[in-house]
Design an enzyme around this catalytic site. Structure first.
Site, PDB file in Angstrom:
ATOM      1  N   HIS A 106      -7.519  -2.526   0.068  1.00 36.67           N
ATOM      2  CA  HIS A 106      -8.815  -1.936   0.388  1.00 36.67           C
ATOM      3  C   HIS A 106      -9.854  -2.145  -0.713  1.00 36.67           C
ATOM      4  CE1 HIS A 106      -6.097  -0.163   3.250  1.00 36.67           C
ATOM      5  NE2 HIS A 106      -5.472   0.517   2.305  1.00 36.67           N
ATOM      6  N   ASN A 131       2.378  -6.924   1.204  1.00 36.71           N
ATOM      7  CA  ASN A 131       1.948  -5.540   1.304  1.00 36.71           C
ATOM      8  C   ASN A 131       1.240  -5.235  -0.009  1.00 36.71           C
ATOM      9  OD1 ASN A 131       1.465  -2.833   1.520  1.00 36.71           O
ATOM     10  ND2 ASN A 131       3.522  -2.306   2.242  1.00 36.71           N
ATOM     11  N   ARG A 140       8.229   8.589  -1.909  1.00 37.48           N
ATOM     12  CA  ARG A 140       6.775   8.687  -1.784  1.00 37.48           C
ATOM     13  C   ARG A 140       6.404   9.045  -0.337  1.00 37.48           C
ATOM     14  NH1 ARG A 140       2.802   3.408  -1.384  1.00 37.48           N
ATOM     15  NH2 ARG A 140       0.858   4.570  -1.457  1.00 37.48           N
ATOM     16  N   ASP A 155      -9.666 -13.898  -2.540  1.00 37.87           N
ATOM     17  CA  ASP A 155      -9.993 -15.232  -3.053  1.00 37.87           C
ATOM     18  C   ASP A 155      -8.733 -16.042  -3.353  1.00 37.87           C
ATOM     19  OD1 ASP A 155     -12.670 -14.660  -2.854  1.00 37.87           O
ATOM     20  OD2 ASP A 155     -13.005 -14.363  -5.003  1.00 37.87           O
ATOM     21  N   TYR A 165       5.872   6.991   4.963  1.00 37.25           N
ATOM     22  CA  TYR A 165       6.495   5.697   4.663  1.00 37.25           C
ATOM     23  C   TYR A 165       7.997   5.654   4.955  1.00 37.25           C
ATOM     24  CZ  TYR A 165       2.053   4.932   2.278  1.00 37.25           C
ATOM     25  OH  TYR A 165       0.714   4.798   2.011  1.00 37.25           O
ATOM     26  N   ARG A 198      -8.940   3.525   4.327  1.00 37.58           N
ATOM     27  CA  ARG A 198      -7.861   2.552   4.569  1.00 37.58           C
ATOM     28  C   ARG A 198      -8.191   1.611   5.729  1.00 37.58           C
ATOM     29  NH1 ARG A 198      -3.714   4.666   1.336  1.00 37.58           N
ATOM     30  NH2 ARG A 198      -3.848   6.930   1.195  1.00 37.58           N
ATOM     31  N   ARG A 236      -5.211   6.405   9.746  1.00 37.07           N
ATOM     32  CA  ARG A 236      -5.243   7.236   8.532  1.00 37.07           C
ATOM     33  C   ARG A 236      -6.689   7.385   8.030  1.00 37.07           C
ATOM     34  NH1 ARG A 236      -0.851   5.148   4.492  1.00 37.07           N
ATOM     35  NH2 ARG A 236      -1.303   7.187   3.556  1.00 37.07           N
ATOM     36  N   HIS A 254       1.523  -3.655   6.492  1.00 38.70           N
ATOM     37  CA  HIS A 254       1.479  -2.252   6.089  1.00 38.70           C
ATOM     38  C   HIS A 254       2.583  -1.492   6.821  1.00 38.70           C
ATOM     39  CE1 HIS A 254      -2.232  -3.070   4.061  1.00 38.70           C
ATOM     40  NE2 HIS A 254      -2.646  -3.685   5.153  1.00 38.70           N
ATOM     41  N   ILE A 255       3.282  -0.668   6.095  1.00 37.63           N
ATOM     42  CA  ILE A 255       4.352   0.140   6.689  1.00 37.63           C
ATOM     43  C   ILE A 255       3.752   1.146   7.663  1.00 37.63           C
ATOM     44  CG2 ILE A 255       6.142   1.851   6.138  1.00 37.63           C
ATOM     45  CD1 ILE A 255       6.348   0.360   3.356  1.00 37.63           C
ATOM     46  N   SER A 256       2.666   1.766   7.244  1.00 41.24           N
ATOM     47  CA  SER A 256       1.998   2.773   8.080  1.00 41.24           C
ATOM     48  C   SER A 256       0.898   2.119   8.905  1.00 41.24           C
ATOM     49  CB  SER A 256       1.388   3.859   7.185  1.00 41.24           C
ATOM     50  OG  SER A 256       0.374   3.303   6.360  1.00 41.24           O
ATOM     51  N   GLU A 277      -0.394 -10.157   6.344  1.00 35.99           N
ATOM     52  CA  GLU A 277      -0.714  -8.856   5.730  1.00 35.99           C
ATOM     53  C   GLU A 277       0.146  -7.800   6.399  1.00 35.99           C
ATOM     54  OE1 GLU A 277      -4.805  -7.726   6.221  1.00 35.99           O
ATOM     55  OE2 GLU A 277      -4.425  -5.647   5.632  1.00 35.99           O
ATOM     56  N   ALA A 335      -2.699  -0.272  -2.020  1.00 38.48           N
ATOM     57  CA  ALA A 335      -4.105   0.144  -2.101  1.00 38.48           C
ATOM     58  C   ALA A 335      -5.053  -1.003  -2.462  1.00 38.48           C
ATOM     59  CB  ALA A 335      -4.242   1.275  -3.110  1.00 38.48           C
ATOM     60  N   PRO A 355       1.115  -2.012  -5.559  1.00 38.15           N
ATOM     61  CA  PRO A 355       1.251  -0.764  -6.300  1.00 38.15           C
ATOM     62  C   PRO A 355       1.876   0.377  -5.489  1.00 38.15           C
ATOM     63  CG  PRO A 355      -1.041  -1.145  -5.713  1.00 38.15           C
ATOM     64  CD  PRO A 355      -0.296  -2.418  -5.418  1.00 38.15           C
ATOM     65  N   ASN A 356       2.719   1.097  -6.170  1.00 37.30           N
ATOM     66  CA  ASN A 356       3.371   2.322  -5.675  1.00 37.30           C
ATOM     67  C   ASN A 356       4.492   2.067  -4.664  1.00 37.30           C
ATOM     68  OD1 ASN A 356       1.697   4.160  -7.209  1.00 37.30           O
ATOM     69  ND2 ASN A 356       0.046   3.546  -5.846  1.00 37.30           N
TER      70      ASN A 356
HETATM   71  C1  DQA Z   1       0.247   0.672   2.684  1.00 37.70           C
HETATM   72  C2  DQA Z   1      -1.041   1.356   3.163  1.00 37.70           C
HETATM   73  C3  DQA Z   1      -2.054   1.436   2.041  1.00 37.70           C
HETATM   74  O1  DQA Z   1      -3.245   2.072   2.506  1.00 37.70           O
HETATM   75  C4  DQA Z   1      -1.504   2.249   0.887  1.00 37.70           C
HETATM   76  O2  DQA Z   1      -2.418   2.272  -0.179  1.00 37.70           O
HETATM   77  C5  DQA Z   1      -0.171   1.765   0.442  1.00 37.70           C
HETATM   78  C6  DQA Z   1       0.809   1.350   1.448  1.00 37.70           C
HETATM   79  C7  DQA Z   1       1.332   0.693   3.765  1.00 37.70           C
HETATM   80  O3  DQA Z   1       2.329  -0.021   3.579  1.00 37.70           O
HETATM   81  O4  DQA Z   1       1.242   1.409   4.769  1.00 37.70           O
HETATM   82  O5  DQA Z   1       0.149   1.779  -0.738  1.00 37.70           O
HETATM   83  O6  DQA Z   1      -0.052  -0.687   2.385  1.00 37.70           O
END
Ligand code: DQA
Length: 148
Positions: A85, A79, A18, A92, A23, A116, A112, A105-107, A103, A82, A10-11
């Site tokens: 978390h 990725n 964003r 599963d 990011y 998270r 943070r 994550h960009i950040s 797994e 959210a 998502p997002n």
């Molecule tokens: C994220 C970090 C997550 O906490 C956040 O909800 C995202 C992006 C990252 O790529 O840093 O949507 O996965």
């Protein structure tokens, strides 16, 4: 040639506009192009997707599982945004399919907000990558190449 699934939750379709201070300014299309180059360099084909829906991510992990069973999957880079978390369902699905999953994550999620810091994905993942910006996707693809 084996396939790498790059699944974005998502997002992540909002990348570029964003929270660019978190990011960066590259768009999801830029990330896809970067993944295409990294896959070509490592002899993989790429299947790159984004959805805002948790259930769709579960379905895509199952699809990756079928490819894994037929020996055609190099691995999955996820990725989950959210859902990282919150989602026992994604945990599963990874466990249930037996796929090799990174797994991503960009950040740096650990630098943070406290919410998270916990991931439902990490205990089911082969490895975890965070804080390299979008270049982390290319690093993860290179990492998968080293695992074949
Ligand atoms: C994220 C970090 C997550 O906490 C956040 O909800 C995202 C992006 C990252 O790529 O840093 O949507 O996965």
């Amino acid at each position: 040639m084996k396939t790498v699934f790059v699944l974005n939750g998502p997002n992540l379709n909002l990348l570029g506009t964003r929270e660019p201070q978190v990011y960066g300014s590259q768009t999801l299309d830029d990330v896809q192009a970067l993944c295409e180059r990294a896959c070509a360099a490592n002899g993989f084909s790429l299947d790159f997707r984004q959805t805002n829906s948790e259930g769709t991510l579960v379905d895509w992990l199952h699809e990756a599982g079928h490819l894994h069973t037929s020996g055609k999957l190099a691995g999955v880079i996820l990725n989950a945004g959210a859902y990282t978390h919150t989602s026992v369902a994604l945990h599963d699905a990874i466990k249930g399919t037996g796929i090799c999953l990174i797994e991503l994550h960009i950040s740096n999620v650990h630098a943070r907000e406290a919410f998270r810091h916990h991931s439902f994905i990490s205990p089911a993942a082969k490895s975890v990558m965070a804080g390299f910006g979008v270049n982390g996707y290319a690093l993860a693809i290179a990492g998968l190449a080293g695992m074949q």
